[in-house]
Design a protein around this motif. Structure first.
Motif, mmCIF file in Angstrom:
data_model
loop_
_atom_site.group_PDB
_atom_site.id
_atom_site.type_symbol
_atom_site.label_atom_id
_atom_site.label_comp_id
_atom_site.label_asym_id
_atom_site.label_seq_id
_atom_site.Cartn_x
_atom_site.Cartn_y
_atom_site.Cartn_z
ATOM 1 N N SER A 1 -10.406 10.131 -1.351
ATOM 2 C CA SER A 1 -9.851 9.214 -0.351
ATOM 3 C C SER A 1 -10.736 7.993 -0.151
ATOM 4 C CB SER A 1 -9.655 9.933 0.991
ATOM 5 O OG SER A 1 -10.907 10.268 1.575
ATOM 6 N N ILE A 2 -12.000 8.084 -0.571
ATOM 7 C CA ILE A 2 -12.937 6.957 -0.413
ATOM 8 C C ILE A 2 -13.477 6.485 -1.764
ATOM 9 C CG2 ILE A 2 -13.645 7.316 1.979
ATOM 10 C CD1 ILE A 2 -15.874 9.122 0.992
ATOM 11 N N GLY A 3 -12.834 6.944 -2.851
ATOM 12 C CA GLY A 3 -13.221 6.481 -4.174
ATOM 13 C C GLY A 3 -14.596 6.907 -4.614
ATOM 14 N N ARG A 4 -14.973 8.141 -4.272
ATOM 15 C CA ARG A 4 -16.304 8.657 -4.624
ATOM 16 C C ARG A 4 -16.183 9.974 -5.384
ATOM 17 N NH1 ARG A 4 -20.903 7.431 -2.275
ATOM 18 N NH2 ARG A 4 -21.474 9.618 -2.012
ATOM 19 N N SER A 5 -17.331 10.459 -5.858
ATOM 20 C CA SER A 5 -17.393 11.774 -6.484
ATOM 21 C C SER A 5 -17.917 12.832 -5.520
ATOM 22 C CB SER A 5 -18.303 11.722 -7.722
ATOM 23 O OG SER A 5 -17.806 10.800 -8.671
ATOM 24 N N SER A 6 -18.362 12.398 -4.328
ATOM 25 C CA SER A 6 -18.898 13.311 -3.314
ATOM 26 C C SER A 6 -18.280 13.004 -1.961
ATOM 27 C CB SER A 6 -20.428 13.179 -3.206
ATOM 28 O OG SER A 6 -21.048 13.294 -4.468
ATOM 29 N N ASP A 7 -18.058 14.030 -1.167
ATOM 30 C CA ASP A 7 -17.561 13.840 0.192
ATOM 31 C C ASP A 7 -18.625 13.176 1.066
ATOM 32 O OD1 ASP A 7 -15.371 15.247 -0.714
ATOM 33 O OD2 ASP A 7 -15.904 17.114 0.303
#
Length: 444
Positions: free
Chosen positions: A327-333
């Motif tokens: 949802s934020i374009g990352r590989s980690s929350d």
């Protein structure tokens, strides 16, 4: 100090103190040492003066923040799942008598548009949730009913599916869940760290969701989490008391403590102040074993002091918000953790919020911005970047059992997986948790 022990534990972080207490309950003779003058190590809770001493060069805290003694600021903040492994360990060892807990007000998740929603964990909550459209709510309700009814030893509840072999992605497909629903189920309910779980057997995720739901129902407060009054620093001290009750010996301010190895490379003791305490094995955090660990990642955390609750959380005194990676374009929350004066961790009308994530770029401070945007205005902010180390060996050969560093999550489930693994490697048996009666009987 010149004596022989079954185990010497180095560091008074939560993991080390839990292991120390468990080994003492097992009847082992334990010596527990720390280079610091306080308990907690990397997972300590600091007063306001200690916080400014550590991060602000000893500057005087503003009087507007309130008395230093009112603060217990967690360096690695995490909530406890009400039915999770840490709570089970507390009950098993009867450590609950040393602690007071308060339920956490809410658990939230964000969407790709950045909107904050309460995490639905049951079929009834799925129907009410604004996270999903009408038809997706029906599909999600069917999924949650299946998960809640599932019993591993009752084939009738399996509906023809073998969850021990079916990948989780196939179970989602079976119920036709949309990507957005899969995102919050996997990361905000099942609490997976990444999407590799989709290829693993579905039983793990189903059990994780059931744990979340059961924890939610335990106190019926809108959240599955609890948290100790006066901060997480109370937990290591409580397990230290347990170890002491069973004969454990504690020594703080041992800043020269060094592991001693024999000619085969096996840990046989610890030296300090010219003396050597001998032992059968050593347990400790990575900082005591610089040549036996490797850095696997970094975690960036922003610790903030506020004069308001987190926006869009129903004025919660305490809560968690998870920003799922896709949802934020990352590989980690990204994780947002908040507590307040209601948990006795700061002055009245003050909140302490922490935003954390795994570092992915060469600008870790900027990586926190989506989470900090949910926090609102701050009175004080400190950003830290911590190296996370893991042992290179399992301790079977060198008798050095080393814990892993703390990840970015705001819950204790991954922490306790490491504790259980260390215990099994040391003792050769799985830790079976009871209702605490055995510990009570042993103390009589």
């Amino acid at each position: 100090m010149d004596a022989e022990y079954d185990a010497i534990v180095l560091g008074t972080g939560l993991k080390e103190c839990v292991i120390s207490g468990l080994l003492a309950v097992e009847g082992m003779k334990v010596l527990h040492m720390d280079r610091n003058s306080y308990y907690g190590g990397e997972s300590a809770s600091l007063s306001l003066n200690q916080f400014y001493e550590k991060f602000k060069g000893g500057a005087e805290p503003p009087a507007s923040l309130g008395p230093s003694r009112d603060y217990n600021i967690d360096l690695v903040p995490k909530f406890m799942m009400a039915n999770g492994k840490l709570v089970q360990a507390l009950i098993h060892t009867d450590v609950t008598k040393y602690l007071e807990f308060k339920a956490v007000d809410g658990s939230y998740v964000t969407t790709a548009k950045g909107k904050v929603h309460k995490v639905p964990a049951t079929d009834a909550e799925a129907i009410k949730s604004s996270l999903m459209g009408l038809f997706e709510k029906r599909r999600a309700r069917s999924f949650f009913v299946y998960v809640q009814d599932y019993e591993d030893d009752d084939p009738k509840t399996h509906k023809g599916m073998d969850l021990h072999n079916m990948p989780m992605k196939d179970l989602y497909t079976k119920f036709g869940l949309e990507p957005g629903t899969i995102e919050f189920v996997g990361h905000a309910l099942a609490l997976h760290l990444d999407d590799s779980y989709l290829q693993r057997p579905a039983i793990q995720t189903v059990n994780n969701i059931k744990l979340y739901s059961e924890s939610l129902a335990r106190f019926n407060t809108g959240s599955p989490y609890i948290y100790p009054l006066y901060g997480l620093g109370e937990l290591p001290q409580a397990f230290a008391r347990l170890s002491a009750v069973y004969g454990g010996t504690y020594m703080l301010n041992k800043n020269d403590a060094q592991v001693v190895y024999d000619e085969t490379g096996a840990a046989v003791g610890v030296s300090s102040n010219g003396e050597v305490a001998k032992c059968k094995f050593v347990v400790g955090d990575p900082s005591y074993f610089p040549k036996k660990v490797k850095m696997v990642k970094q975690v960036v955390r922003a610790i903030c002091i506020l004069d308001h609750p987190l926006p869009n959380t129903n004025d919660s005194y305490s809560c968690q918000i998870i920003l799922p990676q896709k949802s934020i374009g990352r590989s980690s929350d990204i994780y947002v953790f908040a507590t307040s004066y209601a948990h006795n961790v700061c002055s009245r009308d003050r909140w302490v919020a922490t935003v954390s994530t795994t570092v992915e770029t060469d600008n870790p401070h900027a990586e926190l911005e989506p989470g900090l945007a949910l926090v609102g205005s701050v009175l004080e902010k400190v950003i830290t970047v911590s190296d996370v180390f893991e042992p290179e060996g399992d301790g079977q050969q060198d008798r050095a059992f080393i814990s892993k560093g703390y990840d970015a999550t705001t819950h204790f489930e991954t922490t306790m997986v490491d504790v259980f693994d260390i215990y099994q490697r040391i003792t050769g048996k799985e830790l079976i948790l009871t209702d605490g009666k055995q510990c009570q009987e042993d103390q009589m």
